[in-house]
Enzyme design. Sequence first.
Site, PDB file in Angstrom:
ATOM      1  N   HIS A  47       0.398  -1.107  -0.065  1.00 35.69           N
ATOM      2  CA  HIS A  47       0.057  -0.081   0.085  1.00 35.69           C
ATOM      3  C   HIS A  47       1.050   1.607  -0.042  1.00 35.69           C
ATOM      4  O   HIS A  47       0.463   2.292   0.494  1.00 35.69           O
ATOM      5  CB  HIS A  47      -0.978   0.187   1.366  1.00 35.69           C
ATOM      6  N   GLU A 152      -6.513 -12.346   5.746  1.00 35.72           N
ATOM      7  CA  GLU A 152      -7.151 -11.703   5.552  1.00 35.72           C
ATOM      8  C   GLU A 152      -8.510 -11.460   4.364  1.00 35.72           C
ATOM      9  O   GLU A 152      -8.624 -10.389   4.188  1.00 35.72           O
ATOM     10  CB  GLU A 152      -5.772 -10.342   5.004  1.00 35.72           C
ATOM     11  N   ASP A 178      -9.328  -5.837   5.231  1.00 37.50           N
ATOM     12  CA  ASP A 178      -9.723  -6.849   4.563  1.00 37.50           C
ATOM     13  C   ASP A 178     -10.147  -8.125   5.196  1.00 37.50           C
ATOM     14  O   ASP A 178     -11.776  -8.144   3.908  1.00 37.50           O
ATOM     15  CB  ASP A 178      -8.127  -7.034   3.213  1.00 37.50           C
TER      16      ASP A 178
END
Length: 276
Positions: A47, A152, A178
């Site tokens: 990210h 996740e 997530d």
Amino acid sequence: MALKPALADRLRRGDELTGILVKMPAPATIELAGHCGLDLVVLDTEHGPADGVELEHHLRASDAVGIPAIVRVATNNPVPIQHALDAGACGVIVPHVGSPEAAAAAVRSAHYPPRGERGLATSTRAGNHGTGGTAEHLLRSARETLIIVQIEDGDAVPQSRAIAGTDGVDAVWFGPNDLSLSLGHADQPTHQDVVAAVDAIVQAVGVTPGVALCVLAGDVREATQWRRRGAQIVLFSAVALLRDQFRQILTAPAGETGTAPAPRHPASPTVQEVHP
């Protein structure tokens, strides 16, 4: 600078480890974390930016202050995993690992044959640019490379124990954002379905010998709670820490943060006050 035990050795002997998650560019933050005595830093290229040259520079910053660095790669693919390890990371965090087969694939990507399939080039930064021996590099990599997998996705929760028990997996990190999203409860970490999924993952890791639980804590109180639940690796987001400090400064009563200057005494116009 005194040499510290490798992060892998500390993890396997049961040390409680505390680190920060940073997005590049943040070399000064990495240096600060090392000077303050944190145990590790995680460079987030899932990210955040993943430029290879920039990544090497950040790993140099971590080496300069003696803080081990792990890279969270963007995907469970041999290419980003090899790039991170060749650049000098001591391990990788692999996102969205949904099955023991996916966990095994991550392990193979991170290790050299015969255990894995990682390509060998000692001309890399990890190989000291060709100045070290191949045998030493292979031995060190086998001993010190850490693989942390992230569970996740809702579909992966029932397979948590099999994922955690995959040979070569050193730690499991569940991704609450997530996970809640995949369960249909975005931004609802306290929803009963999300809590039940997290509990299942934590329990699966807890009964798997030699595998550590890794978590991301929002504050010290939450970190303490996770330690009590057996978390061996506790991470804090550098961005979140800075954001929360900014908010605290802005919402503190006037005069407590130095944001509002105290009145100057008219008889002493040259006196310089220092506000906390």
